[in-house]
Design a protein around this motif. Structure first.
Motif, PDB file in Angstrom:
ATOM      1  N   SER A 128       0.813  -1.220   0.000  1.00 37.78           N
ATOM      2  CA  SER A 128       0.000   0.000   0.000  1.00 37.78           C
ATOM      3  C   SER A 128       0.842   1.263   0.000  1.00 37.78           C
ATOM      4  N   ALA A 129       2.090   1.170   0.454  1.00 40.85           N
ATOM      5  CA  ALA A 129       2.988   2.329   0.475  1.00 40.85           C
ATOM      6  C   ALA A 129       3.825   2.440  -0.797  1.00 40.85           C
ATOM      7  N   GLY A 130       3.611   1.514  -1.727  1.00 43.10           N
ATOM      8  CA  GLY A 130       4.356   1.560  -2.980  1.00 43.10           C
ATOM      9  C   GLY A 130       5.688   0.858  -2.937  1.00 43.10           C
ATOM     10  N   ASN A 131       5.961   0.124  -1.862  1.00 43.41           N
ATOM     11  CA  ASN A 131       7.231  -0.584  -1.734  1.00 43.41           C
ATOM     12  C   ASN A 131       7.114  -1.999  -2.308  1.00 43.41           C
ATOM     13  N   PRO A 132       8.155  -2.482  -3.005  1.00 43.06           N
ATOM     14  CA  PRO A 132       8.087  -3.839  -3.556  1.00 43.06           C
ATOM     15  C   PRO A 132       8.080  -4.886  -2.455  1.00 43.06           C
ATOM     16  N   VAL A 133       7.311  -5.929  -2.662  1.00 43.00           N
ATOM     17  CA  VAL A 133       7.216  -7.034  -1.719  1.00 43.00           C
ATOM     18  C   VAL A 133       7.676  -8.299  -2.444  1.00 43.00           C
ATOM     19  N   TYR A 134       8.767  -8.882  -1.984  1.00 40.17           N
ATOM     20  CA  TYR A 134       9.291 -10.084  -2.611  1.00 40.17           C
ATOM     21  C   TYR A 134       8.852 -11.305  -1.822  1.00 40.17           C
ATOM     22  N   GLN A 135       8.412 -12.316  -2.521  1.00 40.39           N
ATOM     23  CA  GLN A 135       7.950 -13.541  -1.888  1.00 40.39           C
ATOM     24  C   GLN A 135       8.999 -14.632  -2.095  1.00 40.39           C
ATOM     25  N   ARG A 136       9.498 -15.172  -1.008  1.00 37.02           N
ATOM     26  CA  ARG A 136      10.504 -16.219  -1.075  1.00 37.02           C
ATOM     27  C   ARG A 136       9.954 -17.495  -0.430  1.00 37.02           C
ATOM     28  N   GLY A 137      10.398 -18.642  -0.959  1.00 31.82           N
ATOM     29  CA  GLY A 137      10.036 -19.912  -0.359  1.00 31.82           C
ATOM     30  C   GLY A 137      10.831 -20.192   0.891  1.00 31.82           C
ATOM     31  N   LEU A 138      10.421 -21.210   1.614  1.00 31.62           N
ATOM     32  CA  LEU A 138      11.059 -21.541   2.888  1.00 31.62           C
ATOM     33  C   LEU A 138      12.529 -21.898   2.719  1.00 31.62           C
ATOM     34  N   LEU A 139      12.906 -22.483   1.591  1.00 27.43           N
ATOM     35  CA  LEU A 139      14.290 -22.869   1.366  1.00 27.43           C
ATOM     36  C   LEU A 139      15.154 -21.707   0.894  1.00 27.43           C
ATOM     37  N   TYR A 140      14.538 -20.561   0.655  1.00 25.86           N
ATOM     38  CA  TYR A 140      15.278 -19.382   0.200  1.00 25.86           C
ATOM     39  C   TYR A 140      15.109 -18.212   1.170  1.00 25.86           C
ATOM     40  N   GLY A 141      14.899 -18.520   2.429  1.00 31.23           N
ATOM     41  CA  GLY A 141      14.855 -17.502   3.457  1.00 31.23           C
ATOM     42  C   GLY A 141      13.506 -16.880   3.705  1.00 31.23           C
ATOM     43  N   GLY A 142      12.469 -17.391   3.088  1.00 28.42           N
ATOM     44  CA  GLY A 142      11.137 -16.850   3.300  1.00 28.42           C
ATOM     45  C   GLY A 142      10.454 -17.478   4.499  1.00 28.42           C
TER      46      GLY A 142
END
Length: 451
Positions: A349-363
């Motif tokens: 909502s603030a215009g910032n990018p949100v990256y989605q990572r899997g559990l094996l990649y630090g998410g």
């Protein structure tokens, strides 16, 4: 408005043609797996999708799937109905410089093959025109809305932010769930688990799988909508996932049955293609290889579920497409990485990018939870609506052929044709070749687990 990009447009036109080829490829894949007395009906169940779905897509399907969102559950724009508004479909282009009409043609091919996938679950026993009515109704009530949720303006993509690049939910979970519903409503084939029901033409099976593999590059890499690095990533992950899935399936066969089979190799390839579809641009090539191998193992084991639970899924649509689609969709929650399409991220909502990572990649577990929710939602919706449609057709007497017709052969009754005229060549001595008995092929992956 961006300028037309001829390179991207050319790639999308080629990709659309590749995806169209997949439906005849599927027809050969399924056609080889059935008995010789059912092969024409099996081919026609796929081919009729090529004749009917484009008409619905033209009339209202594209407008439903990609029109302006209405409560995030369906799209609609009057100017997209009929695809005839010049300003809406010819001059407008997306961010990659591809005309909307080209994009609509590409997405049409997804709409065509999805119901065709379902047909394998009810091979040998469904009336042709009853099947055609099912396709028309199911595509309208299920595929178009789900395509809106996953690819268009709907809630799965735009509110839940699920990662499904090329249709693990919209195509494979969707089709696999409908296949399970139809298998339950149709009931078992006459002689199921008693009579041999072996593939009548294994070369057809391998030919069909090869055509599917070839066309799938348009399916996955074409879903980027541009000829760029993300498309290249999708191309590579599709290749390696399919290869490792073949190895995974053959490993199960070797350990369980003592030998690898041609049908098993073809089925493994399809399982890998299914599983990598949702994550092909969200995982690395190594991640794609892992997903393919896992899917090959799981799907090879899952084809036996029909014997454990007693439903006759003729050509293992549930074991390959539903299980493979679920595996590929959920495994993004483990293997999703900051590259490819995922590098674009989403904007908060603030215009910032949100990256989605899997559990094996630090998410964390948030991406996994989203993937599971989307998969479960599509599975439940498709199953319920397909079950209702099939039940209505069955009660109207328009669904299943009689036992006598099934035993004699559905091809002659439904189409007044037979695929092979053995009697004219061999003096009538082998008119039943391919149905069962001494001349049937060796036990295949489809029937081998029925010990």
């Amino acid at each position: 408005m961006p300028d037309l990009n001829t390179g991207n447009t050319a790639w999308m036109l080629v990709s659309a043609a590749l995806v169209l080829l997949m439906t005849p490829g599927l027809a050969f894949f399924y056609g080889g797996l059935v008995r010789s007395k059912s092969v024409l009906n099996m081919l026609m169940m796929s081919f009729i999708c090529l004749a009917t779905v484009p008409v619905l897509w033209l009339a209202f399907g594209y407008a439903f799937a990609f029109g302006t969102a209405h409560a995030s559950i369906i799209g609609w724009d009057n100017e997209l109905a009929g695809l005839g508004n010049h300003s809406a479909v010819l001059t407008a282009v997306n961010g990659a410089g591809v005309p909307v009409l080209v994009f609509a043609a590409f997405q049409l091919m997804f709409a065509v093959i999805t119901p065709a996938l379902v047909s394998g679950a009810v091979a040998d026993r469904i009336k042709f025109w009853g099947w055609t009515v099912f396709v028309l109704v199911w595509v309208s009530l299920v595929y178009f809305p789900v395509a809106n949720w996953v690819f268009g303006t709907g809630w799965i993509l735009n509110k839940l932010h699920v990662e499904d690049f090329a249709g693990g939910t919209a195509v494979h979970i969707n089709a696999g769930s409908a296949a399970l519903a139809l298998a339950l409503v149709a009931g078992r084939r006459v002689g199921w688990r008693r009579d041999p029901m072996k593939p009548h033409n294994v070369p057809f099976v391998l030919l069909g799988a090869s055509l599917l593999w070839f066309g799938w590059f348009g399916f996955n890499a074409g879903s980027e909508g541009a000829a760029d690095g993300v498309a290249g990533l999708a191309f590579m992950t599709t290749t390696v996932a399919t290869a490792t899935a073949v190895l995974g399936w053959l490993l199960v066969e070797q350990l369980r049955d003592g030998r690898p089979t041609t049908v098993g190799a073809a089925s493994g390839a399809v399982a890998g293609l299914v599983a990598i579809t949702p994550g092909c641009a969200f995982v690395s090539p190594l991640g794609g290889a892992a997903i393919g191998f896992i899917a090959g193992l799981l799907c090879a084991l899952a084809v036996g579920l029909k014997y454990r639970f007693g439903f006759d899924d003729s050509l293992d649509v549930v074991g390959v497409h539903l299980v493979g689609g679920l595996a590929g969709t959920v495994l993004i929650g483990f293997f999703g990485f900051d590259g490819g399409a995922a590098a674009v991220g989403y904007v908060d909502s603030a215009g910032n990018p949100v990256y989605q990572r899997g559990l094996l990649y630090g998410g964390d577990a948030s991406l996994l939870g989203k993937q599971v929710l989307a998969a479960a939602s599509v599975m439940a919706y498709s199953f319920v609506i397909a079950y209702l449609i099939a039940t209505v057709l069955k009660r109207a007497g328009a669904f299943r052929v009689s036992a006598e017709v099934e035993i004699a052969g559905i091809d002659e009754h439904e189409h007044a044709e037979t695929a092979y005229n053995f009697s004219s060549v061999l003096g009538g001595g082998l008119s039943g070749v391919g149905s069962s008995g001494a001349h049937a092929p060796a036990r295949s992956a489809i029937e081998r687990v029925d010990a």
